[in-house]
Scaffold this motif. Sequence first.
Motif, PDB file in Angstrom:
ATOM      1  N   LEU A 193      -4.248  14.215   6.618  1.00 37.66           N
ATOM      2  CA  LEU A 193      -4.075  12.967   6.084  1.00 37.66           C
ATOM      3  C   LEU A 193      -2.816  12.724   6.625  1.00 37.66           C
ATOM      4  O   LEU A 193      -2.305  12.361   7.721  1.00 37.66           O
ATOM      5  CB  LEU A 193      -3.792  12.715   4.227  1.00 37.66           C
ATOM      6  CG  LEU A 193      -4.706  13.848   3.888  1.00 37.66           C
ATOM      7  CD1 LEU A 193      -4.344  13.964   2.298  1.00 37.66           C
ATOM      8  CD2 LEU A 193      -6.553  12.883   4.063  1.00 37.66           C
ATOM      9  N   CYS A 194      -1.757  11.543   6.084  1.00 35.98           N
ATOM     10  CA  CYS A 194      -0.669  10.496   6.637  1.00 35.98           C
ATOM     11  C   CYS A 194       0.017  11.586   6.932  1.00 35.98           C
ATOM     12  O   CYS A 194       1.057  11.371   8.101  1.00 35.98           O
ATOM     13  CB  CYS A 194      -0.444   9.672   6.153  1.00 35.98           C
ATOM     14  SG  CYS A 194      -1.897   8.197   5.464  1.00 35.98           S
ATOM     15  N   VAL A 195       0.431  12.805   6.207  1.00 32.74           N
ATOM     16  CA  VAL A 195       2.411  12.998   6.958  1.00 32.74           C
ATOM     17  C   VAL A 195       2.087  14.452   7.783  1.00 32.74           C
ATOM     18  O   VAL A 195       2.116  13.980   9.088  1.00 32.74           O
ATOM     19  CB  VAL A 195       2.698  13.835   5.144  1.00 32.74           C
ATOM     20  CG1 VAL A 195       3.632  14.343   6.024  1.00 32.74           C
ATOM     21  CG2 VAL A 195       3.267  12.558   4.488  1.00 32.74           C
ATOM     22  N   GLY A 222       0.590  -1.316  -0.024  1.00 36.16           N
ATOM     23  CA  GLY A 222       0.082  -0.231  -0.058  1.00 36.16           C
ATOM     24  C   GLY A 222       0.974   1.596   0.344  1.00 36.16           C
ATOM     25  O   GLY A 222       1.673   0.956   0.523  1.00 36.16           O
ATOM     26  N   CYS A 223       0.202   2.228  -0.381  1.00 38.07           N
ATOM     27  CA  CYS A 223       1.050   3.781  -0.192  1.00 38.07           C
ATOM     28  C   CYS A 223       1.467   3.733   0.808  1.00 38.07           C
ATOM     29  O   CYS A 223       2.580   5.090   0.840  1.00 38.07           O
ATOM     30  CB  CYS A 223       0.179   4.339  -0.865  1.00 38.07           C
ATOM     31  SG  CYS A 223      -1.208   5.029   0.349  1.00 38.07           S
ATOM     32  N   HIS A 224       1.295   3.946   2.143  1.00 39.60           N
ATOM     33  CA  HIS A 224       2.377   3.542   3.293  1.00 39.60           C
ATOM     34  C   HIS A 224       2.539   2.726   3.994  1.00 39.60           C
ATOM     35  O   HIS A 224       2.438   2.267   5.046  1.00 39.60           O
ATOM     36  CB  HIS A 224       0.625   4.676   4.435  1.00 39.60           C
ATOM     37  CG  HIS A 224      -0.411   3.522   4.590  1.00 39.60           C
ATOM     38  ND1 HIS A 224      -1.407   3.589   4.178  1.00 39.60           N
ATOM     39  CD2 HIS A 224      -0.239   2.121   5.382  1.00 39.60           C
ATOM     40  CE1 HIS A 224      -2.371   2.701   3.664  1.00 39.60           C
ATOM     41  NE2 HIS A 224      -1.634   1.981   5.009  1.00 39.60           N
ATOM     42  N   CYS A 274       0.148  14.705  -3.879  1.00 39.19           N
ATOM     43  CA  CYS A 274      -0.050  13.452  -4.080  1.00 39.19           C
ATOM     44  C   CYS A 274      -1.912  12.852  -3.956  1.00 39.19           C
ATOM     45  O   CYS A 274      -2.730  12.172  -4.594  1.00 39.19           O
ATOM     46  CB  CYS A 274       0.917  12.345  -4.558  1.00 39.19           C
ATOM     47  SG  CYS A 274       1.605  12.051  -2.910  1.00 39.19           S
ATOM     48  N   CYS A 275      -1.645  12.852  -2.508  1.00 36.15           N
ATOM     49  CA  CYS A 275      -2.897  12.263  -2.089  1.00 36.15           C
ATOM     50  C   CYS A 275      -3.687  12.664  -1.945  1.00 36.15           C
ATOM     51  O   CYS A 275      -4.652  13.045  -2.368  1.00 36.15           O
ATOM     52  CB  CYS A 275      -1.767  12.353  -0.271  1.00 36.15           C
ATOM     53  SG  CYS A 275      -0.842  11.439  -0.236  1.00 36.15           S
ATOM     54  N   VAL A 276      -3.762  14.621  -2.090  1.00 31.03           N
ATOM     55  CA  VAL A 276      -4.929  15.590  -2.435  1.00 31.03           C
ATOM     56  C   VAL A 276      -5.649  15.350  -4.009  1.00 31.03           C
ATOM     57  O   VAL A 276      -7.226  15.165  -3.964  1.00 31.03           O
ATOM     58  CB  VAL A 276      -4.551  16.611  -1.625  1.00 31.03           C
ATOM     59  CG1 VAL A 276      -5.672  17.783  -2.281  1.00 31.03           C
ATOM     60  CG2 VAL A 276      -4.195  16.977  -0.230  1.00 31.03           C
TER      61      VAL A 276
HETATM   62  S1  SF4 Z   1      -3.329   9.576   2.944  1.00 31.62           S
HETATM   63 FE1  SF4 Z   1      -1.777   9.686   1.487  1.00 31.62          FE
HETATM   64  S2  SF4 Z   1      -0.086   8.236   1.993  1.00 31.62           S
HETATM   65 FE2  SF4 Z   1      -2.430   8.169   3.107  1.00 31.62          FE
HETATM   66  S3  SF4 Z   1      -3.473   6.621   2.843  1.00 31.62           S
HETATM   67 FE3  SF4 Z   1      -3.804   8.284   1.911  1.00 31.62          FE
HETATM   68  S4  SF4 Z   1      -3.274   8.091  -0.430  1.00 31.62           S
HETATM   69 FE4  SF4 Z   1      -2.387   6.549   0.729  1.00 31.62          FE
END
Ligand code: SF4
Length: 499
Positions: free
Chosen positions: A135-137, A13-15, A77-79
């Motif tokens: 979001l994640c970061v 997955g992306c994370h 990129c997430c946004v």
């Molecule tokens: S916020 Fe970004 S890194 Fe986190 S799960 Fe969603 S797309 Fe993936």
Amino acid sequence: MDGSIIPPETGSGCHGGRETMIEAARAAGKSESLDRMMKDYPRGPHDQPQSMCPAFGALRVGLRMRRTATILSGSACCVYGLTFTSHFYGAKRTVGYVPFNSETLVRGQLYEDIRNAVYETAKPADYDTVVVINLCVPTASGVPLDRLPKVIDGVRIIGIDVPGFGVPTHAEAKDVLAGAMLRYARLEAEAGPVLRPRTQVELPTVTLIGELFPVDPVGVGALLAPMELAVGPQVPSREWRDLYGALDCAVVGAVHPFYTASIREMVAAGRPVVGSGPVGVEGTDAWLSAIGKAANVSADKIEAAKAKFLPAIKAVIAANPINARITVSGYEGSELLVARLLMEAGAEVPYVGSACPKTEWSNPDREWLEARGAHVQYRASLEQDVAAMKDVKPDLALGTTPLVQEAKSMGIPALYFTNMVSARPLFGPAGAGSMAAIVAAQTKGRERFGRMVSFFEGVGKGETAGYGWKDVPKDPPGSKERYRKQREAKAKASSAVGT
Ligand code: SF4
């Protein structure tokens, strides 16, 4: 099937660096937020999103609410992905974004930027509420949305963390925002008078929790009428004042059983909660009894509701029998209800997989299904869903996009759960016959699928993948030898580290 499962892959997955992100978030002061997420949305065996970014669930709930602004704080990129998906699903609403770079993140400027954006957005003429989603970061970096003002000029400010490493599915992310809003509204209602919902009914109400097909709440309202109950505003709600109406119910119907935070708020407001939903004859029978009892309805009124609707549901099911073996997989949270309906109509359902977790509110459905031989897999991974499909060789597979692709490549008729199954009524007489026609249409196509598989045999695999080649592509002269030497040199260099 023997119920054996393939262990899901971890770290995908992306994370992919989930543990690192969790560690960072804890070090940055997000332990309380993370602990709550881990409790509300328990993990395992599968806990990595294999569909869209989980935050989409919270974004969607915000975007579907009147006079609500939604601002994302996360990597560009997430946004991009989240806004693309929201407009793909017809949001027709601006998604706010506060960008950042390493410097603004590290120096704490991002929080100041978010705060400024919230002040700029919170205009009472435009909005009742501003929602900010970490979001994640930003979550891993500890951006403290809980320090935002709770209200600006009468506009409510709600900041939530919805990282992929803490909230496993987009379904549960809906609950993160719905629960946060219910909590805010509950505290407001406890503090003093609040606005009446736009459509206030005089009867005691049932609050349905979950995003339902629009006809379903109307059908449920008809089922409840003989008990002198009505359907109240739903959760997730469409307007802030509806939240007060949702809280002010006689009983909560946790139709989608994974809304843990929302249910917690309902319980805190003193409301009884009933799981499952009025599917098929047996499901409707049990649900009407449970709702009636929880709402202190007299036994004769409960029986009157059953006498009015159960024969009608029975007749619809009898007129629309399903004769097929079907596997059900999805991430909507309604998979168990759909499986019940299929089984009552005569289908054999050996496997039901849901990406959502097990909660006490789905126990009645799980017990009913297991008593009839179905294997119910919570937190099902794509690998488990595919393995089950290969194992039981169904006449029809209901599932997510990748599962449907896999089914079609095997010549098994398949239907998208989200687009086809969730886009139909499920409850009462309207739901009872809704699946038979599409199941029959799809299973009839099995022979055609078989022909297509043999026609396309080998296409798109190995040397036939891609396009533009007429012959088998040839390696450039000497390339194999060159790559071999490069690999060896790399291996040698890495084994030399630390010696
Ligand atoms: S916020 Fe970004 S890194 Fe986190 S799960 Fe969603 S797309 Fe993936």
